[in-house]
Design a protein around this motif. Structure first.
Motif, PDB file in Angstrom:
ATOM      1  N   HIS A   1      72.921 -30.910  85.706  1.00  0.00           N
ATOM      2  CA  HIS A   1      73.506 -31.724  86.766  1.00  0.00           C
ATOM      3  C   HIS A   1      73.209 -33.190  86.452  1.00  0.00           C
ATOM      4  CE1 HIS A   1      73.786 -28.186  89.570  1.00  0.00           C
ATOM      5  NE2 HIS A   1      72.719 -27.806  88.894  1.00  0.00           N
TER       6      HIS A   1
ATOM      7  N   SER B   1      77.357 -28.276  92.751  1.00  0.00           N
ATOM      8  CA  SER B   1      77.324 -26.822  92.680  1.00  0.00           C
ATOM      9  C   SER B   1      78.549 -26.345  91.911  1.00  0.00           C
ATOM     10  CB  SER B   1      77.331 -26.227  94.094  1.00  0.00           C
ATOM     11  OG  SER B   1      77.349 -24.827  94.060  1.00  0.00           O
TER      12      SER B   1
ATOM     13  N   GLN C   1      81.385 -19.521  84.908  1.00  0.00           N
ATOM     14  CA  GLN C   1      80.551 -20.229  83.937  1.00  0.00           C
ATOM     15  C   GLN C   1      81.145 -20.175  82.534  1.00  0.00           C
ATOM     16  OE1 GLN C   1      78.105 -22.318  84.123  1.00  0.00           O
ATOM     17  NE2 GLN C   1      77.821 -22.184  86.340  1.00  0.00           N
TER      18      GLN C   1
ATOM     19  N   LYS D   1      67.121 -27.502  91.991  1.00  0.00           N
ATOM     20  CA  LYS D   1      67.454 -28.655  91.152  1.00  0.00           C
ATOM     21  C   LYS D   1      66.310 -29.654  91.251  1.00  0.00           C
ATOM     22  CE  LYS D   1      71.519 -29.051  93.148  1.00  0.00           C
ATOM     23  NZ  LYS D   1      72.826 -29.604  93.575  1.00  0.00           N
TER      24      LYS D   1
ATOM     25  N   GLY E   1      76.707 -26.319  88.990  1.00  0.00           N
ATOM     26  CA  GLY E   1      76.095 -26.766  87.747  1.00  0.00           C
ATOM     27  C   GLY E   1      76.712 -26.033  86.574  1.00  0.00           C
ATOM     28  N   VAL E   2      76.421 -26.503  85.367  1.00  0.00           N
ATOM     29  CA  VAL E   2      76.948 -25.848  84.162  1.00  0.00           C
ATOM     30  C   VAL E   2      75.793 -25.212  83.410  1.00  0.00           C
ATOM     31  CG1 VAL E   2      78.221 -26.143  82.015  1.00  0.00           C
ATOM     32  CG2 VAL E   2      78.809 -27.537  83.999  1.00  0.00           C
ATOM     33  N   LEU E   3      75.920 -23.916  83.156  1.00  0.00           N
ATOM     34  CA  LEU E   3      74.877 -23.174  82.454  1.00  0.00           C
ATOM     35  C   LEU E   3      74.955 -23.454  80.956  1.00  0.00           C
ATOM     36  CD1 LEU E   3      72.604 -21.040  82.745  1.00  0.00           C
ATOM     37  CD2 LEU E   3      74.352 -19.289  82.344  1.00  0.00           C
TER      38      LEU E   3
ATOM     39  N   TYR F   1      70.853 -24.846  84.241  1.00  0.00           N
ATOM     40  CA  TYR F   1      72.071 -25.440  84.791  1.00  0.00           C
ATOM     41  C   TYR F   1      71.885 -26.952  84.771  1.00  0.00           C
ATOM     42  CZ  TYR F   1      73.078 -20.748  86.540  1.00  0.00           C
ATOM     43  OH  TYR F   1      73.328 -19.398  86.641  1.00  0.00           O
TER      44      TYR F   1
ATOM     45  N   ASP G   1      79.194 -30.492  89.637  1.00  0.00           N
ATOM     46  CA  ASP G   1      78.068 -31.197  90.244  1.00  0.00           C
ATOM     47  C   ASP G   1      78.393 -31.514  91.691  1.00  0.00           C
ATOM     48  OD1 ASP G   1      75.684 -32.546  90.414  1.00  0.00           O
ATOM     49  OD2 ASP G   1      76.054 -33.848  88.714  1.00  0.00           O
TER      50      ASP G   1
ATOM     51  N   GLN H   1      67.625 -21.238  79.245  1.00  0.00           N
ATOM     52  CA  GLN H   1      68.884 -21.321  79.971  1.00  0.00           C
ATOM     53  C   GLN H   1      68.672 -22.161  81.228  1.00  0.00           C
ATOM     54  OE1 GLN H   1      70.420 -17.162  80.396  1.00  0.00           O
ATOM     55  NE2 GLN H   1      72.111 -17.999  79.189  1.00  0.00           N
TER      56      GLN H   1
ATOM     57  N   ARG I   1      67.164 -21.233  84.886  1.00  0.00           N
ATOM     58  CA  ARG I   1      67.517 -19.829  85.124  1.00  0.00           C
ATOM     59  C   ARG I   1      66.336 -18.983  84.658  1.00  0.00           C
ATOM     60  NH1 ARG I   1      72.902 -16.705  82.780  1.00  0.00           N
ATOM     61  NH2 ARG I   1      72.999 -15.078  84.391  1.00  0.00           N
TER      62      ARG I   1
END
Length: 557
Positions: free
Chosen positions: A219, A204, A180, A269, A206-208, A217, A202, A215, A261
């Motif tokens: 997509h 998996s 991450q 998601k 995802g970007v935190l 993730y 995307d 916080q 999160r």
């Protein structure tokens, strides 16, 4: 005796299902086992010790040496020759590679270091990891698997060591897993420079990042056509439907799905606005249609109208279904002769949005609302007076398959895999399938499809009458339009209208059928009559019991 291949995979994903069906169609006896670790591999081989070879279409766990010593074992790596590491496609997207590939390697002690059995290259589209992996990446992987199977049967074949094999990219090398911290978004950069990093993660992992102090993730990102030069980068400046518009250093991005999160929320998601609402944030103002992106679009060409839709992961939320139903209803009022209902994403439709259902305050009620909403889409298609064509550009499952069957014609891309069943998700199903499915394939085959819960390829679907046409993956939309033109004029148009009326008379009252189907589904949602809650939660969370036997695993909702 047929050559016997065991597929070991970390998930019954689309590539694994395509590999199984392609190998079986080539005449090989093929078995799938979904495994999480070495112990599960040993257990699988204890059940199937009379195999000739092992192929691993998608495996994230190292294979023990005692297995590779006994059976020839091929690993499919989603990268070009010389590339190694678990984040191959992620790096290729992030670094803007113009060409990429898939490679079949013999399994050896060092990960991705084995000699080359087969390799295929492709031009890299500007798209998400999911779209590439399940599209041109999967095409390359399947070609490698079929060639590898041929080589495994040839006693004279010798794989080529990687350092002796020609390389497409001289800079291909071993790289570590992307973390991450490597993916972190700098919102002060231009939107077009941030987009590849989100695409590369995307679907998996995802970007935190942090939005409104939470916080999450991110997509499902798209470039927005709206700029907000005075907005602080990284802030939400509005929305379009469920898409949040995020200010960047220049330009802005639309983010369609988030995963919070937050230990208080399910780790799923779901549409971005729904996640924010569950985090307690106030509703973001809707600024209307974005000039650069819309998940539902309509256009016409002469007598042919087309409703195009993009459903993330093929999942239909309540809001999305109702908007799509309204779009089809509007298109049906136009003076066209043919209406195409076309998916545009890496999945056509997998039915209900399981993440949206699981995230809701009352998942049972949300599931109930979801089936009624997607039924509105089916009813609009079934009641449309134009000749209707479902353009299935990618794989479909459960209610997504049945939705397509409500059209007069179903045209599918060659690579599509269909899962025409509900059983694995603990539902009886609706979407008019009790009328449309047996009419297409007969009552006996319809019951087999629903109870066996097996994926089928388009060749099988065509053979049994589930679909009407297979068109090449390349230029699929253009090919479907040519098909539509055939039925927009002359004798074929009149024949199609006659066939439509025949089907309508045979099917009967759409609303009565839907009422009967949903009455059978009521206990599934509100009394958990078929274990839907556990199956839904296990699938979403990728729990161990979703790995039990791949033959009984769903693609999605």
């Amino acid at each position: 005796m047929a050559y016997r291949i065991l597929l070991l995979s970390s998930a019954a994903n689309g590539v694994t299902q395509r590999a199984t069906l392609a190998l079986r169609r080539s005449g090989r006896e093929t078995i799938i086992e979904v495994v999480a670790d070495a112990a599960e591999m040993d257990a699988a081989l204890a059940r199937h010790d009379n195999i000739d070879a092992i192929i691993c279409p998608y495996l994230v766990t190292k294979i023990p040496a005692h297995i590779t010593r006994r059976w020839p074992t091929v690993i499919i790596h989603p990268g070009v020759v010389g590339d190694r590491g678990p984040s191959s496609l992620d790096y290729a997207i992030t670094e803007g590679e113009k060409v990429w590939g898939a490679t079949a390697l013999m399994a050896v002690e060092e990960m991705d270091a084995g000699p080359v059995v087969a390799t295929r290259n492709y031009a890299m589209p500007e798209d998400t990891k999911s779209a590439i992996y399940n599209g041109v990446g999967a095409d390359a992987a399947i070609a490698c698997i079929l060639e590898a199977a041929d080589h495994l049967e040839d006693p004279n074949f010798t794989p080529v060591p990687q350092d002796e094999h020609p390389r497409l990219l001289a800079h291909a090398r071993t790289r570590p897993a992307l973390r991450q911290r490597d993916r972190a978004i700098d919102w002060t950069k231009p939107a077009k420079d941030i987009l590849p990093a989100i695409h590369a993660a995307d679907g998996s992992p995802g970007v935190l990042t942090t939005l409104t102090g939470h916080q999450v993730y991110v997509h499902d990102a798209h470039l927005s056509g709206i700029n907000a030069p005075n907005a602080e980068p990284g802030t939400i400046i509005g929305r379009t439907q469920h898409y949040l518009r995020i200010a960047c250093g220049s330009g802005s991005l639309l983010i369609g799905h988030l995963r919070a999160r937050d230990e208080q929320l399910p780790p799923v998601k779901a549409p971005a606005t729904e996640v924010l609402a569950r985090l307690g944030e106030p509703e973001v103002p809707d600024h209307g249609t974005d000039p650069a992106w819309s998940d539902i679009r309509y256009h016409r060409s002469g007598d042919i109208g087309t409703v195009e839709f993009f459903a993330y992961a093929g999942a239909f939320s309540v809001d999305f279904s109702l908007r799509l139903a309204a779009a089809i209803r509007t298109a049906a009022a136009a003076d066209t002769r043919v209406l195409i209902i076309a998916g545009t994403g890496p999945a056509f439709s997998n039915g209900l949005h399981l993440g949206s259902i699981e995230l809701a305050h009352n998942p049972d009620a949300e599931g109930w609302a979801s089936i009624h909403a997607i039924n509105r889409v089916c009813a609009e298609i079934a009641n449309c007076d134009q000749v209707t064509i479902a353009a299935v550009q990618a794989s479909a499952g459960a209610g997504g398959v049945m939705l397509a069957l409500t059209a007069d014609f179903v045209v599918a891309a060659e690579r599509a895999i269909l899962n025409p069943h509900y059983k694995t998700m603990g539902l009886t199903g609706s979407e008019l399938h009790t009328a449309t499915l047996p009419r297409r394939v007969g009552h006996t085959i319809a019951e087999e499809l629903l109870t066996a819960a097996q994926p089928i390829d388009t060749g099988t679907a065509l053979d049994i009458g589930l679909i009407d046409e297979i068109r090449p993956d390349r230029n699929f939309a253009h090919s479907v339009h040519r098909f539509a033109r055939l039925y927009s004029e002359g004798p074929l148009y009149q024949a199609a209208l006659y066939g439509k009326e025949e089907r309508r008379r045979a099917i009967g009252n759409v609303e009565v059928i839907l009422a009967q189907e949903t009455s059978r589904m009521y206990p599934c949602f509100f009394h958990d009559a078929m274990g839907h809650r556990e199956k839904r939660q296990s699938f979403i969370r990728k729990s161990p019991n979703t790995r039990s036997r791949s033959e009984h695993m769903p693609l999605a909702g």
